[in-house]
Design an enzyme around this catalytic site. Structure first.
Site, PDB file in Angstrom:
ATOM      1  N   PRO A 175      42.714  35.756  36.239  1.00  0.00           N
ATOM      2  CA  PRO A 175      42.094  37.137  36.207  1.00  0.00           C
ATOM      3  C   PRO A 175      40.598  37.373  35.671  1.00  0.00           C
ATOM      4  CG  PRO A 175      43.333  36.413  34.166  1.00  0.00           C
ATOM      5  CD  PRO A 175      43.087  35.255  35.008  1.00  0.00           C
ATOM      6  N   TRP A 176      40.193  38.594  35.072  1.00  0.00           N
ATOM      7  CA  TRP A 176      39.079  38.950  34.984  1.00  0.00           C
ATOM      8  C   TRP A 176      38.834  38.987  33.247  1.00  0.00           C
ATOM      9  CZ3 TRP A 176      39.921  43.122  32.099  1.00  0.00           C
ATOM     10  CH2 TRP A 176      40.904  44.121  32.469  1.00  0.00           C
ATOM     11  N   LYS A 200      41.097  29.919  42.478  1.00  0.00           N
ATOM     12  CA  LYS A 200      40.362  31.378  42.948  1.00  0.00           C
ATOM     13  C   LYS A 200      40.142  32.125  41.774  1.00  0.00           C
ATOM     14  CE  LYS A 200      41.845  35.181  44.167  1.00  0.00           C
ATOM     15  NZ  LYS A 200      40.854  35.977  43.298  1.00  0.00           N
ATOM     16  N   PRO A 201      39.092  32.273  41.217  1.00  0.00           N
ATOM     17  CA  PRO A 201      38.715  33.170  40.307  1.00  0.00           C
ATOM     18  C   PRO A 201      38.887  34.677  40.604  1.00  0.00           C
ATOM     19  CG  PRO A 201      36.668  32.171  41.067  1.00  0.00           C
ATOM     20  CD  PRO A 201      37.604  31.691  41.890  1.00  0.00           C
ATOM     21  N   GLU A 274      51.770  33.932  34.328  1.00  0.00           N
ATOM     22  CA  GLU A 274      51.369  34.390  33.055  1.00  0.00           C
ATOM     23  C   GLU A 274      51.042  35.766  33.299  1.00  0.00           C
ATOM     24  OE1 GLU A 274      51.859  33.104  30.239  1.00  0.00           O
ATOM     25  OE2 GLU A 274      51.801  30.983  30.729  1.00  0.00           O
ATOM     26  N   CYS A 308      46.496  40.428  27.276  1.00  0.00           N
ATOM     27  CA  CYS A 308      47.789  40.488  27.590  1.00  0.00           C
ATOM     28  C   CYS A 308      48.702  40.467  26.270  1.00  0.00           C
ATOM     29  CB  CYS A 308      48.293  39.468  28.537  1.00  0.00           C
ATOM     30  SG  CYS A 308      47.688  37.858  27.894  1.00  0.00           S
ATOM     31  N   GLU A 406      51.556  48.993  30.591  1.00  0.00           N
ATOM     32  CA  GLU A 406      50.318  48.417  29.999  1.00  0.00           C
ATOM     33  C   GLU A 406      49.113  48.946  30.559  1.00  0.00           C
ATOM     34  OE1 GLU A 406      49.392  44.720  32.272  1.00  0.00           O
ATOM     35  OE2 GLU A 406      49.134  43.685  30.426  1.00  0.00           O
TER      36      GLU A 406
HETATM   37  P1  NAD Z   1      45.242  40.886  38.978  1.00  0.00           P
HETATM   38  O1  NAD Z   1      46.952  40.598  39.046  1.00  0.00           O
HETATM   39  O2  NAD Z   1      44.695  42.217  39.643  1.00  0.00           O
HETATM   40  O3  NAD Z   1      44.304  39.857  39.319  1.00  0.00           O
HETATM   41  C1  NAD Z   1      44.594  38.390  38.903  1.00  0.00           C
HETATM   42  C2  NAD Z   1      44.333  37.413  40.038  1.00  0.00           C
HETATM   43  O4  NAD Z   1      45.287  37.717  41.127  1.00  0.00           O
HETATM   44  C3  NAD Z   1      43.127  37.673  40.688  1.00  0.00           C
HETATM   45  O5  NAD Z   1      42.274  36.598  40.975  1.00  0.00           O
HETATM   46  C4  NAD Z   1      43.456  38.554  42.046  1.00  0.00           C
HETATM   47  O6  NAD Z   1      42.472  38.368  43.088  1.00  0.00           O
HETATM   48  C5  NAD Z   1      44.591  37.695  42.375  1.00  0.00           C
HETATM   49  N1  NAD Z   1      45.753  38.394  43.394  1.00  0.00           N
HETATM   50  C6  NAD Z   1      45.870  39.800  43.111  1.00  0.00           C
HETATM   51  N2  NAD Z   1      46.933  40.022  44.297  1.00  0.00           N
HETATM   52  C7  NAD Z   1      46.970  38.917  44.743  1.00  0.00           C
HETATM   53  C8  NAD Z   1      48.076  38.523  45.618  1.00  0.00           C
HETATM   54  N3  NAD Z   1      48.571  39.362  46.603  1.00  0.00           N
HETATM   55  N4  NAD Z   1      48.469  37.200  46.057  1.00  0.00           N
HETATM   56  C9  NAD Z   1      47.577  36.049  45.239  1.00  0.00           C
HETATM   57  N5  NAD Z   1      46.356  36.374  44.414  1.00  0.00           N
HETATM   58  C10 NAD Z   1      46.398  37.856  44.029  1.00  0.00           C
HETATM   59  O7  NAD Z   1      45.313  40.798  37.382  1.00  0.00           O
HETATM   60  P2  NAD Z   1      43.707  41.291  36.567  1.00  0.00           P
HETATM   61  O8  NAD Z   1      43.608  42.642  36.676  1.00  0.00           O
HETATM   62  O9  NAD Z   1      42.555  40.413  36.967  1.00  0.00           O
HETATM   63  O10 NAD Z   1      44.176  40.887  35.177  1.00  0.00           O
HETATM   64  C11 NAD Z   1      44.815  41.608  34.308  1.00  0.00           C
HETATM   65  C12 NAD Z   1      46.177  41.278  34.026  1.00  0.00           C
HETATM   66  O11 NAD Z   1      46.602  39.995  33.796  1.00  0.00           O
HETATM   67  C13 NAD Z   1      46.789  41.915  33.119  1.00  0.00           C
HETATM   68  O12 NAD Z   1      48.234  42.491  33.430  1.00  0.00           O
HETATM   69  C14 NAD Z   1      46.880  41.209  32.030  1.00  0.00           C
HETATM   70  O13 NAD Z   1      48.198  41.430  31.114  1.00  0.00           O
HETATM   71  C15 NAD Z   1      47.414  39.793  32.768  1.00  0.00           C
HETATM   72  N6  NAD Z   1      46.887  38.653  32.125  1.00  0.00           N
HETATM   73  C16 NAD Z   1      47.990  37.891  31.444  1.00  0.00           C
HETATM   74  C17 NAD Z   1      47.758  36.942  30.803  1.00  0.00           C
HETATM   75  C18 NAD Z   1      49.135  35.942  30.214  1.00  0.00           C
HETATM   76  O14 NAD Z   1      48.744  34.811  29.474  1.00  0.00           O
HETATM   77  N7  NAD Z   1      49.941  36.192  30.215  1.00  0.00           N
HETATM   78  C19 NAD Z   1      46.434  36.415  30.436  1.00  0.00           C
HETATM   79  C20 NAD Z   1      45.458  37.182  31.063  1.00  0.00           C
HETATM   80  C21 NAD Z   1      45.720  38.271  31.759  1.00  0.00           C
END
Ligand code: NAD
Length: 504
Positions: A175-176, A200-201, A274, A308, A406
């Site tokens: 994630p970001w 994949k970042p 996660e 998170c 959230e």
């Molecule tokens: P996101 O789900 O939008 O993106 C995360 C990653 O998933 C990105 O690299 C994105 O490109 C990829 N992705 C998106 N759709 C996908 C698909 N259909 N198939 C495969 N990959 C896909 O999340 P975000 O906005 O980057 O991060 C915020 C979220 O991450 C929040 O919900 C946060 O709670 C969660 N988070 C959880 C933890 C933890 O340890 N539990 C830690 C950090 C962030």
């Protein structure tokens, strides 16, 4: 007590010379995917702009990867894994220690990149890099101390041996919010367990991961760590479906986790998720209310609440609710909002992107429209950048939307309860199960309440304190699998039983 004056917070800007954006060009990584130990162009000419959320300027462009880019990376990872998986724990440990040393020697570059790409204050970026180094150091040591069930004669005339093996190639999607640190939480245990990686970042924050690739190139075995940049629905989707990937690990939102798990199910791939959180903070009447408020100030607003595990949903006993809220509002009023180089005391940076900024604003507008009481903050800040005022919403009724979904921003809600049973029921009434905290001086409550809470981590008189030795991961909608600790090494390896017949 309410402090809704919109002048409460302003954005502390930095001068152009001091800014991360100014220092960035000298440390930017090469563009391209990192495959087999070198940077290569992608199969498509399409690019993705990377934006600094403080300045709203494009600071770099990266490849919009394709399914065929993933396929090339997986081929490199498969080839590299054979010899990497055959190395001893000592050899793998040396590689992880080397990565830690490389990051430490370049920590300034990582901090500049991370602050420019996410807008996070330098104190947060510094903490991220320190924790990243510690993650590699911990896994370097931990990988040499694995234990398993004792070998022995469990059937007459047969000796059993239990082996821990690598799973093979692991796909990783990050994630970001903590781009480098979340990558480290995956890369370190996955490599330590003898696997290779295609990572994949986030398309929004790929720069620190590419920088790591640039710096380790030629210094760790080629192909054990590959990075393909791009969108989730193309690159992420292909990682989840690729037949040669044995396990897919994602840190991200619930929606992305569901998509990955669904795709991975078709090839019966192992999945490690996660996902999101909405951490309750349960404050009992005997608690040190002042300490609880200070704890929420730190743990609810760290990384502008884009965490998170953020302490974002307070449940406080009705007898101390007013006192707690007063302390919290006073604490939150001391937070300084600003650009990463707006000063050492800046604690709150911008939201990561315009769409996310709009989402947080919508949540605040919805709360106001529902007549909820904004005790401090409550609005976006004027000018360039995606800044939101640190916000406390008090007297929130049970079940209010703002207290159950959230927000992932600098917004804390305060609800009250009247009995211990009610506090536990309400805390558990959440689709998420990542983390929670309990604030009490009663030794009996400090054990009995955590045992009844449905969360993967429960702190007592603390919140958001992490250590590499202890596991991190959720229950329910927050996913499954554990980051950090020996449990992560377990998750990224497989158990094999070998049984030898003595009489053969
Ligand atoms: P996101 O789900 O939008 O993106 C995360 C990653 O998933 C990105 O690299 C994105 O490109 C990829 N992705 C998106 N759709 C996908 C698909 N259909 N198939 C495969 N990959 C896909 O999340 P975000 O906005 O980057 O991060 C915020 C979220 O991450 C929040 O919900 C946060 O709670 C969660 N988070 C959880 C933890 C933890 O340890 N539990 C830690 C950090 C962030």
């Amino acid at each position: 007590m309410t402090l809704t004056d919109t002048e409460q917070f302003t954005v502390r800007r930095s001068s152009a010379e001091q800014s991360c954006a100014g220092l960035l060009p000298a440390v930017l990584p090469p563009a391209g995917h990192f495959i087999g130990g070198t940077f290569v162009p992608g199969s498509s000419t399409r690019l993705i702009d990377v934006v600094d959320p403080t300045t709203e300027q494009v600071i770099a462009s990266v490849q919009a990867g394709t399914a065929s880019d993933v396929d090339v990376a997986v081929e490199a990872a498969v080839a590299a894994q054979k010899s990497w998986g055959a190395t001893t724990p000592k050899e793998r440990s040396e590689v992880l220690s080397l990565i830690a040393n490389i990051i430490e020697a370049n920590r300034e570059a990582f901090e500049i990149i991370e602050s420019a790409n996410t807008g996070k204050p330098r104190m947060v970026a510094e903490d991220d890099v320190s924790s990243t180094i510690d993650t590699f150091r911990f896994m370097a040591g931990a990988s040499r101390t694995l234990t398993s069930m004792a070998g022995g004669d469990y059937a007459t005339g047969h000796t059993s041996v239990i082996l821990r093996e690598p799973v093979g190639v692991v796909g990783v999607i990050t994630p970001w919010n903590y781009p480098l640190l979340m990558a480290a939480w995956k890369i370190a245990p996955i490599l330590a367990a003898g696997n290779s990686i295609v990572l994949k970042p986030s398309e929004q924050t790929p720069l620190s991961t590419l920088k790591l690739a640039e710096l380790v190139a030629g210094r760790i075995p080629d192909g054990i760590l590959n990075v393909v940049t791009g969108q989730g629905r193309t690159v992420g989707q292909r990682l989840a479906e690729h037949p040669d990937i044995a396990l897919i690990a994602l840190t991200g939102s619930v929606v992305s986790g569901q998509a990955v798990a669904e795709t991975a199910g078709r090839s019966v791939k192992r999945v490690h998720l996660e996902l999101g959180g909405k951490a309750p903070v349960v404050v009992f009447p005997d608690a040190d209310v002042r300490a609880a408020a200070a704890g929420v100030r730190n743990a609810g607003f760290w990384n502008a609440g884009q965490d998170c595990g953020a302490a974002c949903r307070v449940l406080v006993h009705e007898s101390v609710a007013e006192e707690f809220t007063e302390h919290l509002v006073r604490e939150v009023g001391t937070l300084v909002v600003g650009a990463p180089d707006g000063g050492d005391d800046v604690e709150i940076g911008p939201m990561i992107s315009r769409p996310h900024f709009e989402r947080v604003k919508e949540s605040l507008a919805e709360a106001k429209a529902a007549g909820l009481q904004v005790a401090i903050g409550g609005s976006a800040l004027e000018g360039t950048g995606y800044f939101i005022e640190p916000t406390v919403i008090s007297n929130v009724p049970a079940g209010a939307h703002i207290a159950t979904h959230e927000i992932f921003g600098p917004v804390v809600t305060v609800e009250s309860f009247s009995s211990t049973e009610e506090a536990i029921t309400r805390a558990n009434e959440s689709p998420y199960g990542l983390s929670a905290s309990v604030w009490t001086r009663d030794s009996s409550l400090s054990l009995s309440v955590p045992k009844q809470l449905d969360f993967g981590t429960v702190w007592v008189n603390s919140h958001l304190v992490l250590a590499c030795e202890v596991p991190w991961g959720g229950f329910k909608g927050s996913g499954y699998g554990r980051d950090l600790s020996l449990y992560a090494l377990d998750d990224y390896s497989r158990t094999k039983h070998v049984m030898i017949n003595h009489s053969a």
